[in-house]
Design a protein around this motif. Structure first.
Motif, mmCIF file in Angstrom:
data_model
loop_
_atom_site.group_PDB
_atom_site.id
_atom_site.type_symbol
_atom_site.label_atom_id
_atom_site.label_comp_id
_atom_site.label_asym_id
_atom_site.label_seq_id
_atom_site.Cartn_x
_atom_site.Cartn_y
_atom_site.Cartn_z
ATOM 1 N N LEU A 116 0.833 -1.201 0.000
ATOM 2 C CA LEU A 116 0.000 0.000 0.000
ATOM 3 C C LEU A 116 0.868 1.251 0.000
ATOM 4 C CD1 LEU A 116 -2.785 1.374 0.268
ATOM 5 C CD2 LEU A 116 -2.529 1.140 2.742
ATOM 6 N N TYR A 117 1.911 1.263 0.824
ATOM 7 C CA TYR A 117 2.818 2.409 0.895
ATOM 8 C C TYR A 117 3.474 2.653 -0.463
ATOM 9 C CZ TYR A 117 6.944 5.162 1.960
ATOM 10 O OH TYR A 117 7.917 6.124 1.948
ATOM 11 N N ARG A 118 3.979 1.599 -1.087
ATOM 12 C CA ARG A 118 4.624 1.746 -2.401
ATOM 13 C C ARG A 118 3.643 2.242 -3.445
ATOM 14 N NH1 ARG A 118 7.236 -3.930 -2.532
ATOM 15 N NH2 ARG A 118 8.781 -3.716 -0.913
ATOM 16 N N PHE A 119 2.408 1.732 -3.385
ATOM 17 C CA PHE A 119 1.378 2.145 -4.341
ATOM 18 C C PHE A 119 1.092 3.638 -4.198
ATOM 19 C CE2 PHE A 119 -2.972 2.820 -5.684
ATOM 20 C CZ PHE A 119 -3.018 2.154 -6.901
ATOM 21 N N ARG A 120 0.921 4.099 -2.957
ATOM 22 C CA ARG A 120 0.643 5.522 -2.733
ATOM 23 C C ARG A 120 1.820 6.384 -3.145
ATOM 24 N NH1 ARG A 120 -1.779 5.541 3.280
ATOM 25 N NH2 ARG A 120 0.449 5.446 3.612
ATOM 26 N N ARG A 121 3.035 5.963 -2.818
ATOM 27 C CA ARG A 121 4.240 6.727 -3.153
ATOM 28 C C ARG A 121 4.396 6.835 -4.669
ATOM 29 N NH1 ARG A 121 5.521 10.159 -0.279
ATOM 30 N NH2 ARG A 121 5.365 8.781 1.467
ATOM 31 N N GLU A 122 4.165 5.723 -5.358
ATOM 32 C CA GLU A 122 4.274 5.725 -6.814
ATOM 33 C C GLU A 122 3.236 6.650 -7.450
ATOM 34 O OE1 GLU A 122 3.093 2.512 -10.004
ATOM 35 O OE2 GLU A 122 4.910 1.921 -8.928
ATOM 36 N N ALA A 123 2.042 6.688 -6.874
ATOM 37 C CA ALA A 123 0.994 7.559 -7.408
ATOM 38 C C ALA A 123 1.403 9.023 -7.320
ATOM 39 C CB ALA A 123 -0.308 7.341 -6.657
ATOM 40 N N GLN A 124 2.167 9.372 -6.309
ATOM 41 C CA GLN A 124 2.594 10.759 -6.129
ATOM 42 C C GLN A 124 3.777 11.121 -7.010
ATOM 43 O OE1 GLN A 124 3.480 10.949 -2.001
ATOM 44 N NE2 GLN A 124 1.345 11.166 -1.380
ATOM 45 N N THR A 125 4.624 10.160 -7.336
ATOM 46 C CA THR A 125 5.877 10.480 -8.008
ATOM 47 C C THR A 125 5.937 10.090 -9.478
ATOM 48 O OG1 THR A 125 6.855 8.391 -7.300
ATOM 49 C CG2 THR A 125 7.202 10.293 -5.874
ATOM 50 N N SER A 126 5.154 9.112 -9.910
ATOM 51 C CA SER A 126 5.286 8.653 -11.299
ATOM 52 C C SER A 126 4.539 9.589 -12.246
ATOM 53 C CB SER A 126 4.770 7.226 -11.447
ATOM 54 O OG SER A 126 3.380 7.192 -11.290
ATOM 55 N N LEU B 49 3.509 3.246 -18.700
ATOM 56 C CA LEU B 49 2.934 1.908 -18.551
ATOM 57 C C LEU B 49 2.459 1.686 -17.119
ATOM 58 C CD1 LEU B 49 2.292 -0.811 -19.797
ATOM 59 C CD2 LEU B 49 4.600 -1.542 -19.222
ATOM 60 N N SER B 50 3.212 2.177 -16.165
ATOM 61 C CA SER B 50 2.830 2.049 -14.749
ATOM 62 C C SER B 50 1.485 2.723 -14.492
ATOM 63 C CB SER B 50 3.911 2.671 -13.878
ATOM 64 O OG SER B 50 3.503 2.684 -12.540
ATOM 65 N N HIS B 51 1.283 3.870 -15.106
ATOM 66 C CA HIS B 51 0.022 4.601 -14.927
ATOM 67 C C HIS B 51 -1.145 3.817 -15.537
ATOM 68 C CE1 HIS B 51 -2.533 8.041 -14.272
ATOM 69 N NE2 HIS B 51 -2.946 7.962 -15.519
ATOM 70 N N LEU B 52 -0.899 3.158 -16.654
ATOM 71 C CA LEU B 52 -1.959 2.387 -17.299
ATOM 72 C C LEU B 52 -2.329 1.140 -16.493
ATOM 73 C CD1 LEU B 52 -0.803 2.613 -21.011
ATOM 74 C CD2 LEU B 52 -2.723 3.796 -19.941
ATOM 75 N N LEU B 53 -1.352 0.549 -15.811
ATOM 76 C CA LEU B 53 -1.604 -0.658 -15.026
ATOM 77 C C LEU B 53 -2.114 -0.355 -13.611
ATOM 78 C CD1 LEU B 53 1.509 -2.750 -16.069
ATOM 79 C CD2 LEU B 53 -0.842 -2.969 -16.897
ATOM 80 N N ARG B 54 -2.119 0.903 -13.243
ATOM 81 C CA ARG B 54 -2.488 1.316 -11.891
ATOM 82 C C ARG B 54 -3.878 0.829 -11.448
ATOM 83 N NH1 ARG B 54 -1.618 4.310 -7.726
ATOM 84 N NH2 ARG B 54 -2.934 6.020 -7.034
ATOM 85 N N PRO B 55 -4.935 0.952 -12.261
ATOM 86 C CA PRO B 55 -6.252 0.474 -11.797
ATOM 87 C C PRO B 55 -6.271 -1.023 -11.482
ATOM 88 C CG PRO B 55 -6.512 1.911 -13.692
ATOM 89 C CD PRO B 55 -5.044 1.664 -13.538
#
Length: 95
Positions: A16-26, A31-37
């Motif tokens: 969860l922490y990595r997911f939230r951190r990635e959402a703020q920084t990526s 591709l990461s943004h497309l796979l996010r959902p």
């Protein structure tokens, strides 16, 4: 995974922490943004299955109790933290 087949809660919180951190920084449009959902749906399913209730630290450093079973409001708190209107924030001690 623990012997009973459920995920280890500290490991879930780390995801969860990595997911939230990635959402703020990526950046968007990757591709990461497309796979996010899809990644979020898998994480929510794991949290709903294995969440036993407890305290969670939000991105702003707020400590909040999220009861079990995990429902929509608790899920929102884990992913996005507290929503506090600016006038209320002006009077809160943590502002």
């Amino acid at each position: 995974m623990t012997p009973d087949g459920s995920a280890d809660l500290p490991r879930l919180l780390k995801r969860l922490y990595r997911f939230r951190r990635e959402a703020q920084t990526s950046p968007r449009h990757t591709l990461s943004h497309l796979l996010r959902p899809r990644r979020k749906a898998a994480l929510v399913a794991a949290l709903r299955r294995d969440w036993r209730g407890g305290y969670a630290l939000t991105d702003r450093g707020e400590l909040a109790y999220v009861p079990a079973p995990l429902e929509a409001r608790g899920e929102h708190l884990l992913f996005y933290g507290f929503d506090m209107p600016p006038p209320v924030r002006a009077f809160s001690p943590a502002a």
